[in-house]
Design a protein around this motif. Structure first.
Motif, PDB file in Angstrom:
ATOM      1  N   GLU A 193      52.555  10.748  19.836  1.00  0.00           N
ATOM      2  CA  GLU A 193      51.168  10.451  19.477  1.00  0.00           C
ATOM      3  C   GLU A 193      50.939  10.548  17.974  1.00  0.00           C
ATOM      4  OE1 GLU A 193      46.751  12.416  20.322  1.00  0.00           O
ATOM      5  OE2 GLU A 193      48.361  12.660  21.801  1.00  0.00           O
ATOM      6  N   VAL A 194      51.705  11.420  17.309  1.00  0.00           N
ATOM      7  CA  VAL A 194      51.538  11.639  15.875  1.00  0.00           C
ATOM      8  C   VAL A 194      52.537  10.813  15.066  1.00  0.00           C
ATOM      9  CG1 VAL A 194      51.573  13.367  14.025  1.00  0.00           C
ATOM     10  CG2 VAL A 194      50.671  13.964  16.293  1.00  0.00           C
ATOM     11  N   LEU A 195      53.779  10.763  15.530  1.00  0.00           N
ATOM     12  CA  LEU A 195      54.829  10.107  14.757  1.00  0.00           C
ATOM     13  C   LEU A 195      54.963   8.628  15.069  1.00  0.00           C
ATOM     14  CD1 LEU A 195      57.638  12.839  14.907  1.00  0.00           C
ATOM     15  CD2 LEU A 195      55.740  12.602  13.281  1.00  0.00           C
ATOM     16  N   GLY A 196      54.399   8.193  16.186  1.00  0.00           N
ATOM     17  CA  GLY A 196      54.473   6.785  16.533  1.00  0.00           C
ATOM     18  C   GLY A 196      55.799   6.359  17.108  1.00  0.00           C
ATOM     19  N   ARG A 197      56.660   7.280  17.449  1.00  0.00           N
ATOM     20  CA  ARG A 197      57.941   6.987  18.086  1.00  0.00           C
ATOM     21  C   ARG A 197      58.371   8.210  18.872  1.00  0.00           C
ATOM     22  NH1 ARG A 197      62.778   7.739  13.758  1.00  0.00           N
ATOM     23  NH2 ARG A 197      61.796   9.261  12.359  1.00  0.00           N
ATOM     24  N   THR A 198      59.296   8.004  19.783  1.00  0.00           N
ATOM     25  CA  THR A 198      59.758   9.084  20.640  1.00  0.00           C
ATOM     26  C   THR A 198      61.144   9.537  20.201  1.00  0.00           C
ATOM     27  OG1 THR A 198      58.484   8.246  22.518  1.00  0.00           O
ATOM     28  CG2 THR A 198      60.280   9.778  23.006  1.00  0.00           C
ATOM     29  N   LEU A 199      61.267  10.824  19.940  1.00  0.00           N
ATOM     30  CA  LEU A 199      62.528  11.420  19.525  1.00  0.00           C
ATOM     31  C   LEU A 199      62.931  12.488  20.531  1.00  0.00           C
ATOM     32  CD1 LEU A 199      61.702  11.925  15.737  1.00  0.00           C
ATOM     33  CD2 LEU A 199      63.186  10.161  16.709  1.00  0.00           C
ATOM     34  N   PRO A 200      64.234  12.677  20.736  1.00  0.00           N
ATOM     35  CA  PRO A 200      64.668  13.725  21.656  1.00  0.00           C
ATOM     36  C   PRO A 200      64.537  15.105  21.014  1.00  0.00           C
ATOM     37  CG  PRO A 200      66.570  12.717  20.640  1.00  0.00           C
ATOM     38  CD  PRO A 200      65.376  11.923  20.170  1.00  0.00           C
ATOM     39  N   LEU A 201      64.343  16.105  21.858  1.00  0.00           N
ATOM     40  CA  LEU A 201      64.412  17.482  21.377  1.00  0.00           C
ATOM     41  C   LEU A 201      65.885  17.844  21.239  1.00  0.00           C
ATOM     42  CD1 LEU A 201      61.641  19.337  23.426  1.00  0.00           C
ATOM     43  CD2 LEU A 201      61.571  18.619  21.031  1.00  0.00           C
ATOM     44  N   ASN A 202      66.274  18.173  20.020  1.00  0.00           N
ATOM     45  CA  ASN A 202      67.664  18.459  19.688  1.00  0.00           C
ATOM     46  C   ASN A 202      68.158  19.704  20.416  1.00  0.00           C
ATOM     47  OD1 ASN A 202      69.913  19.588  18.023  1.00  0.00           O
ATOM     48  ND2 ASN A 202      69.490  17.760  16.805  1.00  0.00           N
ATOM     49  N   GLY A 203      69.380  19.641  20.949  1.00  0.00           N
ATOM     50  CA  GLY A 203      69.957  20.784  21.644  1.00  0.00           C
ATOM     51  C   GLY A 203      70.106  21.999  20.747  1.00  0.00           C
ATOM     52  N   ALA A 204      70.483  21.791  19.495  1.00  0.00           N
ATOM     53  CA  ALA A 204      70.590  22.914  18.571  1.00  0.00           C
ATOM     54  C   ALA A 204      69.222  23.521  18.290  1.00  0.00           C
ATOM     55  CB  ALA A 204      71.243  22.457  17.263  1.00  0.00           C
ATOM     56  N   GLY A 205      68.188  22.674  18.288  1.00  0.00           N
ATOM     57  CA  GLY A 205      66.839  23.174  18.076  1.00  0.00           C
ATOM     58  C   GLY A 205      66.360  24.029  19.227  1.00  0.00           C
ATOM     59  N   VAL A 206      66.612  23.573  20.470  1.00  0.00           N
ATOM     60  CA  VAL A 206      66.181  24.372  21.620  1.00  0.00           C
ATOM     61  C   VAL A 206      66.946  25.679  21.673  1.00  0.00           C
ATOM     62  CG1 VAL A 206      67.769  23.494  23.395  1.00  0.00           C
ATOM     63  CG2 VAL A 206      65.456  24.157  24.024  1.00  0.00           C
ATOM     64  N   CYS A 207      68.165  25.686  21.160  1.00  0.00           N
ATOM     65  CA  CYS A 207      68.918  26.939  21.068  1.00  0.00           C
ATOM     66  C   CYS A 207      68.211  27.916  20.125  1.00  0.00           C
ATOM     67  CB  CYS A 207      70.332  26.674  20.568  1.00  0.00           C
ATOM     68  SG  CYS A 207      71.418  25.916  21.811  1.00  0.00           S
ATOM     69  N   GLY A 208      67.699  27.407  19.014  1.00  0.00           N
ATOM     70  CA  GLY A 208      66.962  28.271  18.090  1.00  0.00           C
ATOM     71  C   GLY A 208      65.713  28.833  18.721  1.00  0.00           C
ATOM     72  N   ALA A 209      65.006  28.009  19.513  1.00  0.00           N
ATOM     73  CA  ALA A 209      63.808  28.484  20.197  1.00  0.00           C
ATOM     74  C   ALA A 209      64.157  29.555  21.212  1.00  0.00           C
ATOM     75  CB  ALA A 209      63.110  27.309  20.877  1.00  0.00           C
ATOM     76  N   ALA A 210      65.243  29.353  21.961  1.00  0.00           N
ATOM     77  CA  ALA A 210      65.658  30.321  22.976  1.00  0.00           C
ATOM     78  C   ALA A 210      66.072  31.641  22.333  1.00  0.00           C
ATOM     79  CB  ALA A 210      66.796  29.742  23.811  1.00  0.00           C
ATOM     80  N   LEU A 211      66.819  31.578  21.232  1.00  0.00           N
ATOM     81  CA  LEU A 211      67.245  32.803  20.551  1.00  0.00           C
ATOM     82  C   LEU A 211      66.043  33.567  20.006  1.00  0.00           C
ATOM     83  CD1 LEU A 211      70.379  31.487  18.618  1.00  0.00           C
ATOM     84  CD2 LEU A 211      70.374  32.973  20.637  1.00  0.00           C
ATOM     85  N   ALA A 212      65.063  32.833  19.478  1.00  0.00           N
ATOM     86  CA  ALA A 212      63.861  33.494  18.964  1.00  0.00           C
ATOM     87  C   ALA A 212      63.091  34.163  20.100  1.00  0.00           C
ATOM     88  CB  ALA A 212      62.972  32.482  18.231  1.00  0.00           C
TER      89      ALA A 212
END
Length: 278
Positions: A193-212
């Motif tokens: 809705e904001v960026l005007g395109r669809t991007l995947p959630l990066n696996g390394a990024g979700v790892c950072g969220a899980a560790l936090a």
């Protein structure tokens, strides 16, 4: 007489007869009793993780261990080709490449999400609608400031990183789907809705969220990614011993270089940032 200095530590300590680690007898209480993933968590947090925390943590390590012929893997193989007497040099070369485009996304995403959560006033959202609203506000601020949102996009998994839903599933099963993962998931839902395109959630990024969400130190999140990738790089070297490709990689560049005229550096040029990967 000068007082003897003391250097307190809760980690490893030795006497003539014993070795202690984290207050336990290393030989009797740790070796053969504590898995390496559990121990790595324990060393960093200085508290023994619950079984669910260990499962999520080890899932993160598995997700980040190896991702094919990435620059970290290639440079490890090439360094070993150049210095086969220095395994530690080859591993170090690969680990030194863990930065903002590869592996560092884990830390960058965790820090970013934590910063957003710390700025929320009046309590965190209690449902998906609230998380989506927070994600929309966050994305609009970042877009207005022309800042990159870490954890969005992948150069290979453009239709979805398979590590992301699996880690979310594991965290949910263990009751460890916390605020960092909640915000990251909301970013995944509303960013088009904001960026005007669809991007995947990066696996390394979700790892950072899980560790936090596990409460591990944000300053060490990249360290955990490097811990995982160390195992992967050992695997790369083991395969290089059996099926070497390093020399072919080297020769493909060395035999196909093309001499061109010098291109003077111009300080006014602005490099274009590339995608961040995991």
């Amino acid at each position: 007489m000068a007082e003897t200095p003391e250097y307190p530590t809760a980690l490893g300590a030795s006497t003539r007869e014993t070795i202690t680690l984290l207050g336990r007898d290393l030989a009797a209480d740790v070796m053969g009793e504590v898995g390496f993933g559990e121990l790595a968590f324990w060393l960093a947090a200085q508290r023994r993780p619950a079984s669910g925390e260990t499962r999520v943590f080890e899932a993160v390590l598995a997700a980040l261990a190896d991702h094919g012929f990435t620059p970290t893997a290639i440079v490890t193989r090439l360094t070993y080709l150049s210095a086969p007497d220095s395994v530690q040099g080859a591993l170090a070369a690969g680990l030194l490449g863990g930065g903002s485009r590869f592996l560092g996304v884990t830390e960058d995403t965790g820090r970013f999400l934590h910063g957003v959560l710390a700025s929320v006033e009046g309590g965190l959202p209690s449902d998906d609608a609230g998380w989506d609203a927070l994600a929309l506000r966050t994305l609009r601020v970042e877009r207005e400031a022309r800042r990159f949102v870490p954890g969005l996009g992948h150069h290979v998994h453009k239709d979805g990183d398979p590590r992301t839903p699996r880690l979310v599933e594991i965290a949910t099963e263990e009751g460890l789907f916390g605020p960092h993962l909640s915000l990251f998931a909301a970013i995944g839902r509303v960013h088009p809705e904001v960026l005007g395109r669809t991007l995947p959630l990066n696996g390394a990024g979700v790892c950072g969220a899980a560790l936090a969400d596990l409460g591990l130190p944000l300053e060490l999140l990249r360290g955990f990614a490097l811990l995982a990738r160390t195992a992967g790089l050992i695997g790369q070297l083991a395969e290089e011993l059996r099926r070497p490709v390093g020399n072919e990689i080297f020769l493909s560049v060395d035999l196909n270089n093309r001499s061109i005229a010098p291109d003077p550096y111009t300080p006014t040029s602005t490099p274009t940032p590339g995608d961040r990967h995991g």
